[in-house]
Scaffold this motif. Structure first.
Motif, PDB file in Angstrom:
ATOM      1  N   GLU A 190       0.974  -1.081  -0.214  1.00 14.41           N
ATOM      2  CA  GLU A 190       0.009  -0.026  -0.035  1.00 14.41           C
ATOM      3  C   GLU A 190       0.858   1.217   0.026  1.00 14.41           C
ATOM      4  N   MET A 191       2.090   1.372   0.790  1.00 18.83           N
ATOM      5  CA  MET A 191       2.756   2.358   0.788  1.00 18.83           C
ATOM      6  C   MET A 191       3.311   2.711  -0.402  1.00 18.83           C
ATOM      7  N   VAL A 192       3.899   1.468  -1.158  1.00 18.99           N
ATOM      8  CA  VAL A 192       4.405   1.793  -2.490  1.00 18.99           C
ATOM      9  C   VAL A 192       3.626   2.381  -3.574  1.00 18.99           C
ATOM     10  N   SER A 193       2.199   2.017  -3.659  1.00 17.50           N
ATOM     11  CA  SER A 193       1.324   2.021  -4.413  1.00 17.50           C
ATOM     12  C   SER A 193       0.587   3.800  -4.165  1.00 17.50           C
ATOM     13  N   GLY A 194       0.959   4.238  -2.818  1.00 15.51           N
ATOM     14  CA  GLY A 194       0.404   5.436  -2.416  1.00 15.51           C
ATOM     15  C   GLY A 194      -1.102   5.430  -1.787  1.00 15.51           C
ATOM     16  N   ARG A 195      -1.573   4.451  -1.866  1.00 10.41           N
ATOM     17  CA  ARG A 195      -2.973   4.138  -1.564  1.00 10.41           C
ATOM     18  C   ARG A 195      -3.052   3.807   0.033  1.00 10.41           C
ATOM     19  N   ILE A 196      -4.087   4.277   0.752  1.00 11.66           N
ATOM     20  CA  ILE A 196      -3.966   4.241   2.163  1.00 11.66           C
ATOM     21  C   ILE A 196      -5.391   3.423   2.288  1.00 11.66           C
ATOM     22  N   GLU A 197      -5.216   2.325   2.937  1.00 14.23           N
ATOM     23  CA  GLU A 197      -6.282   1.113   3.387  1.00 14.23           C
ATOM     24  C   GLU A 197      -6.729   1.640   4.960  1.00 14.23           C
ATOM     25  N   SER A 198      -8.020   2.261   5.158  1.00 13.27           N
ATOM     26  CA  SER A 198      -8.441   2.837   6.163  1.00 13.27           C
ATOM     27  C   SER A 198      -8.638   1.618   7.181  1.00 13.27           C
ATOM     28  N   SER A 199      -8.822   0.481   6.857  1.00  9.96           N
ATOM     29  CA  SER A 199      -9.121  -0.615   7.706  1.00  9.96           C
ATOM     30  C   SER A 199      -7.925  -1.198   8.379  1.00  9.96           C
ATOM     31  N   SER A 200      -6.669  -1.000   7.992  1.00 12.08           N
ATOM     32  CA  SER A 200      -5.571  -1.354   8.472  1.00 12.08           C
ATOM     33  C   SER A 200      -5.261  -1.002   9.891  1.00 12.08           C
ATOM     34  N   VAL A 201      -4.873  -2.217  10.702  1.00 14.15           N
ATOM     35  CA  VAL A 201      -4.436  -1.995  12.138  1.00 14.15           C
ATOM     36  C   VAL A 201      -3.059  -1.402  12.407  1.00 14.15           C
ATOM     37  N   CYS A 202      -2.427  -2.088  11.212  1.00 16.56           N
ATOM     38  CA  CYS A 202      -0.825  -1.767  11.428  1.00 16.56           C
ATOM     39  C   CYS A 202      -0.494  -0.492  10.754  1.00 16.56           C
ATOM     40  N   ARG A 203       0.200   0.383  11.663  1.00 13.18           N
ATOM     41  CA  ARG A 203       0.817   1.699  11.391  1.00 13.18           C
ATOM     42  C   ARG A 203       2.065   1.444  12.308  1.00 13.18           C
ATOM     43  N   TYR A 204       3.031   2.455  11.437  1.00  8.14           N
ATOM     44  CA  TYR A 204       4.597   2.238  11.890  1.00  8.14           C
ATOM     45  C   TYR A 204       5.187   3.573  12.249  1.00  8.14           C
ATOM     46  N   VAL A 205       6.081   3.506  12.958  1.00  8.15           N
ATOM     47  CA  VAL A 205       7.244   4.521  13.071  1.00  8.15           C
ATOM     48  C   VAL A 205       8.622   3.986  12.789  1.00  8.15           C
ATOM     49  N   VAL A 206       9.216   4.592  11.937  1.00  9.81           N
ATOM     50  CA  VAL A 206      10.691   4.216  11.467  1.00  9.81           C
ATOM     51  C   VAL A 206      11.540   5.234  12.143  1.00  9.81           C
ATOM     52  N   TRP A 207      12.465   4.725  12.736  1.00  7.65           N
ATOM     53  CA  TRP A 207      13.627   5.591  13.541  1.00  7.65           C
ATOM     54  C   TRP A 207      14.790   5.649  12.827  1.00  7.65           C
ATOM     55  N   VAL A 208      15.240   6.614  12.362  1.00 11.58           N
ATOM     56  CA  VAL A 208      16.679   6.913  11.525  1.00 11.58           C
ATOM     57  C   VAL A 208      17.510   8.083  12.274  1.00 11.58           C
ATOM     58  N   ALA A 209      18.909   7.896  12.334  1.00  9.48           N
ATOM     59  CA  ALA A 209      19.617   8.746  12.963  1.00  9.48           C
ATOM     60  C   ALA A 209      21.013   8.504  12.627  1.00  9.48           C
ATOM     61  N   LYS A 210      21.869   9.612  12.673  1.00 12.28           N
ATOM     62  CA  LYS A 210      23.154   9.315  12.728  1.00 12.28           C
ATOM     63  C   LYS A 210      23.771  10.301  13.589  1.00 12.28           C
ATOM     64  N   CYS A 211      24.402   9.720  15.087  1.00 13.61           N
ATOM     65  CA  CYS A 211      24.798  10.304  16.068  1.00 13.61           C
ATOM     66  C   CYS A 211      25.306   9.354  17.118  1.00 13.61           C
ATOM     67  N   GLY A 212      26.018   9.928  18.044  1.00 14.53           N
ATOM     68  CA  GLY A 212      26.502   9.334  19.291  1.00 14.53           C
ATOM     69  C   GLY A 212      25.494   8.270  19.932  1.00 14.53           C
ATOM     70  N   LEU A 213      26.110   7.064  20.380  1.00 13.29           N
ATOM     71  CA  LEU A 213      25.438   6.053  21.040  1.00 13.29           C
ATOM     72  C   LEU A 213      24.160   6.574  22.063  1.00 13.29           C
ATOM     73  N   GLY A 214      24.820   7.534  22.978  1.00 15.37           N
ATOM     74  CA  GLY A 214      23.761   7.908  24.062  1.00 15.37           C
ATOM     75  C   GLY A 214      22.789   8.966  23.315  1.00 15.37           C
ATOM     76  N   ASN A 215      22.833   9.640  22.476  1.00 13.37           N
ATOM     77  CA  ASN A 215      21.765  10.249  21.463  1.00 13.37           C
ATOM     78  C   ASN A 215      21.053   9.328  21.039  1.00 13.37           C
ATOM     79  N   ARG A 216      21.554   8.071  20.236  1.00 10.87           N
ATOM     80  CA  ARG A 216      20.632   7.235  19.650  1.00 10.87           C
ATOM     81  C   ARG A 216      19.706   6.453  20.459  1.00 10.87           C
ATOM     82  N   MET A 217      20.349   5.977  21.869  1.00 11.09           N
ATOM     83  CA  MET A 217      19.372   5.481  23.002  1.00 11.09           C
ATOM     84  C   MET A 217      18.367   6.566  23.401  1.00 11.09           C
TER      85      MET A 217
END
Length: 549
Positions: free
Chosen positions: A143-170
């Motif tokens: 669905e993400m690749v197609s750009g279409r949102i399925e309102s009935s989906s129970v699965c939603r996500y947070v993707v975490w990205v960073a470039k920093c020291g280990l303390g900041n990452r944690m």
């Protein structure tokens, strides 16, 4: 393999390769045999690289490393499960630290709420149902690749990205996890090579690592504040508005929550904008800060947060111990070092030194600050500089000092002082430093493994002294559940008065909080909005959580 023999081995391998190339040139071999021999020689150097890499880890302890399996068996008591924070259904050998850490740290005085425990179990079920390789995940990716949102989906996500020291990452991962918990999303970590084999998986029967075939992997490391399709820039370019129509919402959105974020990026912390984000299946967060305190400014989360954390000063203490378990390789470094150098001491003192600018924090001034603080607080005894130690008496109380710093000078100075001169009260002081990397190398995997080992060793000490504004120290104090003595930052080459002070709250500091009142739509000191958010002890513009009483 010790460094000198390793160096000789590498030099010998290089000479052999050069000799092979010379012979190839002399006898004018055809291209295929040349290639075969060169590949064989290259294999030798490839093996040497891995021997060198392992030797870097060996240098951390200078002792033989052996897995501590003595505690693998046995009943999982409430203490081992950290009052219910940890789920019992893990294979213990897969992550020795998960259930063994309680044997090295003193039991926490801070019990997690029963509501937090129940919500963590709910989250684990959600992560297993929606996590990588599950059918729901595969459907959501399509669905993400197609750009279409399925309102009935129970699965939603947070993707975490960073470039920093280990303390900041944690700290930023913990913030992202709490946001995922509050919004019923699944947290996935974009792991690069520098973080491989640092942590165990925190959730049972699944992974929190974003799969390598994630459709937009190539964009994640390049995502910066000025990225046109970020939440903040979308608001900025559309008069602070994003359509709430499901048909017009994107299937994924980038959120920039790092230290240099803009005013529009900070509108993430406004309830009215959370209504929009709620309907977007994939949120990709780039963050290098502990933005968690600002979640407590949002009325829509207030009731849930009060039930999760009736004790506001223990949020990171509980979530950090839940999420971050050293891998078996790192845990072996930790336990081996502890057993060889620290276990016999009657008292263990951790001193964490972070120098942000050598010009404004000269060595001798920092050393004087450390001694003044530890003498004043009676952590360390003074010495008789007019006398020399002829032979160790071994009669007084024994104290072990674990000093962590990127540079060795502080360790050498402190060690020499207690090695050469008798203490005034007869105490026996031994000083240790596991590593000295000279400079922070956050993109180096071995460096990050050593950093996690040192954070955990600090968290096992009886008393902590940490440097102001250091996320490394924040994580250690949070895992330990101890309020440290803070060495205040030296400004303009002047030692502060007082030189140190006890932390009032156990929580880490958010160094770059928003300064905007979402309701009044004006700038405001966000440390004045709710009674449990105030300015930090070590950085006056930061905010942190306190118990309001």
């Amino acid at each position: 393999m010790n460094p000198s023999s390793l160096h000789g081995f590498i030099q010998s391998s290089i000479r052999k390769q050069q000799q092979i190339v010379t012979k190839l040139q002399r006898f004018n071999m055809t291209w295929f045999p040349k290639l075969a021999v060169l590949l064989a020689a290259s294999l030798v150097l490839f093996i040497v690289f891995f021997i060198w890499r392992d030797s870097e880890l060996d240098a951390f302890t200078d002792i033989g490393l052996d897995d501590d399996l003595s505690q693998v068996a046995g009943e999982l008591t409430s203490d081992k499960l950290l009052g219910g924070l940890l789920a019992p259904n893990f294979t213990r050998r897969s992550c020795l630290s998960r259930y063994q850490s309680i044997s090295y740290r003193k039991s926490s005085r801070h019990e997690p709420s029963s509501y937090l425990v129940s919500r963590l179990r709910e989250y684990e079920r959600l992560h297993k149902r929606c996590g990588p390789y599950a059918e729901s995940y595969k459907k959501s990716i399509k669905e993400m690749v197609s750009g279409r949102i399925e309102s009935s989906s129970v699965c939603r996500y947070v993707v975490w990205v960073a470039k920093c020291g280990l303390g900041n990452r944690m700290l930023s991962i913990t913030s992202a996890f709490l946001y995922a918990l509050l919004t019923n999303r699944v947290l996935l970590i974009y792991e690069e090579a520098d973080m491989a084999n640092v942590f165990c998986e925190p959730f049972p029967d699944t992974t929190w690592l974003l799969p390598k075939d994630f459709p937009f992997n190539y964009r994640l490391s390049r995502f910066k504040q000025k990225y046109a399709k970020s939440f903040g820039n979308t608001l900025k370019n559309n008069n602070n508005k994003i359509s709430v129509s499901t048909e017009q919402l994107p299937s994924h959105l980038y959120l920039y929550l790092s230290h240099d974020y803009s005013h529009h990026d900070k509108l993430f912390f406004c309830d009215q904008d959370q209504i929009i984000l709620r309907n977007i299946p994939w949120l990709i967060i780039k963050s290098d800060v502990y933005f968690l305190p600002s979640l407590f400014l949002m009325p829509s989360f207030e009731e849930e947060l009060s039930k999760l954390f009736p004790d506001k000063e223990t949020v990171f203490h509980h979530l950090g111990r839940y999420l971050f378990h050293p891998s078996n390789q790192v845990w072996t470094l930790i336990t081996s070092y502890y057993k060889k150098y620290l276990v016999e001491a009657e008292e263990r003192i951790g001193i964490q030194i972070r120098i942000f600018d050598k010009k404004t924090s000269p060595f001798q001034q920092v050393m004087d600050q450390i001694l003044t603080c530890t003498f004043k607080e009676k952590l360390l005894p003074q010495v008789d500089m007019g006398k020399s130690i002829v032979a160790p008496s071994g009669k007084g109380k024994s104290k072990a000092v674990l000093l962590t710093s990127l540079i060795p000078s502080y360790y050498e100075k402190l060690k020499d002082m207690y090695l050469k001169h008798p203490t005034l009260n007869g105490e026996v002081i031994n000083v240790y430093q596991p590593s000295h990397e000279e400079k922070q190398r956050s993109t180096n995997n071995v460096h990050n493994q050593k950093a996690l080992a040192e954070i955990n060793l600090l968290s096992m000490m009886d008393v902590l002294v940490t440097s102001a504004r250091s996320t490394f120290g924040y994580v250690a104090q949070g895992l330990a559940g101890k309020k440290p003595l803070i060495l205040y930052k030296i400004e303009d080459n002047k030692i502060p008065n007082p030189v140190c002070g006890r932390a009032v709250s156990l929580e880490p500091c958010f160094h770059s909080p928003p300064i905007y009142d979402c309701k009044a739509k004006r700038e405001v000191d966000t440390a004045t909005i709710v009674p449990y958010l105030r300015h930090c002890e070590d950085i006056h513009w930061g905010i942190k959580l306190f118990n309001s009483t």
